[in-house]
Design an enzyme around this catalytic site. Structure first.
Site, mmCIF file in Angstrom:
data_model
loop_
_atom_site.group_PDB
_atom_site.id
_atom_site.type_symbol
_atom_site.label_atom_id
_atom_site.label_comp_id
_atom_site.label_asym_id
_atom_site.label_seq_id
_atom_site.Cartn_x
_atom_site.Cartn_y
_atom_site.Cartn_z
ATOM 1 N N CYS A 2 0.872 -1.171 0.000
ATOM 2 C CA CYS A 2 0.000 0.000 0.000
ATOM 3 C C CYS A 2 0.905 1.215 0.000
ATOM 4 C CB CYS A 2 -0.893 0.007 1.245
ATOM 5 S SG CYS A 2 -1.863 1.528 1.425
ATOM 6 N N GLU A 115 -4.167 1.225 -5.980
ATOM 7 C CA GLU A 115 -3.224 0.229 -6.472
ATOM 8 C C GLU A 115 -3.134 0.367 -7.991
ATOM 9 O OE1 GLU A 115 -0.968 -1.395 -5.353
ATOM 10 O OE2 GLU A 115 -1.393 -1.838 -3.256
#
Length: 258
Positions: A2, A115
Site C-alpha cells: 500500500c 493500487e
C-alpha cells in the site's frame, strides 16, 4: 503493498467515530486524496498523556504521524521511506516492528486506497511491448463507503535536535481473489468491535494481538479505474477518486483489463 491512500474525513467526524478522549493534533486536518509516504497522516492510538504518572490510565488520542516507520535505533529519518508497510505474517518478529507490534499499535483512518494494475498489452506491436508496461491506477474502497480503520504500528524517534518524531507504518495482508487481480496485497482493516483491544498498549501477548487481525472478506470492496493524475503526488482533490472514463471497473463484462 500500500503506497497511496485517501483520508478525507473531517476532524470532528474522526473524534466522534473513534470516541477520542484527547485531541493531540496541532493545526487543521485537511482532506488528503493522495496520501504518500513521508506525509503527515491522522492516526488514533491509546497512550498515557505526556508526563503522566505510571498509575494514570492510557487515553485514546487523535494525532498526526509521519508515514514511514523509523525505529528508535535508526540513525536517520530516511529509513522511514522504505518502511511504509509491514507484512501481517512477519511484523511480530521483524526487529524493526516487533516492539511496536507488541505495544504501539494504531488505527489509520482512510476512505480507500490506490493500487496500480499492469496492463497486459497483448495486442500491441512488438516494438511497443519492449517499452515500460503501462499501469492503470485503481481506487479501492468499501462498497458501503464506511470508514476504513487500517491497522498500523507507530514509533517515536528522536532527531538530532532532540525532538521526538512520531512515525507509522501500514500493516498489509493478502488481498481476496476479487482484488488480487489488481495487486496481491492490501491494507489490513480492523473491525470496530476490535478497535479497543487493538489499541490497548497493555495487551502485549503476540498471539492474542495477531488473532485480532482478520483478512477482508471477498465481495466487501469495490475497485474502479481512476485518472493517472494520482501518479503525481503533487496532485490532490476529489477528482482523484472519481471513476475514470478510460479503463474498466473490476467485475464488468469487458476483458480490456482482465
Amino acid at each position: 503493498m500500500c503506497g497511496r491512500y485517501a483520508t478525507t474525513r473531517a476532524r470532528q467526524e474522526l473524534l466522534d467515530e473513534f470516541q477520542v478522549q484527547f485531541d493531540a493534533v496541532d493545526g487543521d486536518i485537511e482532506p488528503d486524496y493522495n496520501v504518500a509516504p513521508t506525509k503527515q497522516v491522522p492516526a488514533v492510538l491509546t497512550r498515557r498523556p505526556k508526563d503522566a504518572p505510571e498509575e494514570e490510565a492510557a487515553v485514546r488520542q487523535l494525532r498526526t504521524l509521519r508515514w514511514g516507520l523509523v525505529p528508535s535505533w535508526a540513525k536517520d529519518l530516511s529509513i522511514g521511506s522504505r518502511m511504509i508497510n509491514a507484512r501481517v505474517e512477519t511484523a511480530h518478529e521483524k526487529p524493526s516492528y516487533r516492539r511496536a507490534f507488541a505495544k504501539r499499535r494504531c488505527l489509520l483512518p482512510a476512505d480507500g486506497y490506490f493500487e496500480w494494475y499492469t496492463l497486459q498489452g497483448q495486442d500491441e506491436p512488438a516494438e511497443k511491448k519492449s517499452k515500460k508496461p503501462q499501469k492503470q491506477p485503481f481506487f479501492i474502497h468499501p462498497k458501503d463507503d464506511a470508514l476504513m480503520a487500517i491497522a498500523g504500528l507507530y514509533e517515536l524517534w528522536k532527531n538530532p535536535a532532540d525532538e521526538w518524531v512520531w512515525t507509522c507504518t501500514v500493516i498489509t495482508t493478502d488481498a481476496p481473489d476479487d482484488l488480487g487481480r489488481i495487486h496481491d496485497r492490501m491494507p489490513m482493516v480492523v473491525e470496530p468491535d476490535r478497535w479497543q483491544a487493538w489499541l490497548d498498549p497493555a495487551l502485549t501477548d503476540v498471539e492474542e494481538v495477531r488473532g485480532l487481525l482478520v483478512p477482508a472478506m471477498a465481495g466487501t470492496m469495490e475497485a474502479y479505474p481512476v485518472s493517472k493524475a494520482v501518479n503525481n503526488v503533487k496532485n490532490n482533490g476529489p477528482q482523484l477518486i472519481e471513476p475514470s472514463t478510460n479503463g474498466d471497473s473490476l467485475g464488468n463484462d469487458s476483458d480490456a483489463l482482465f
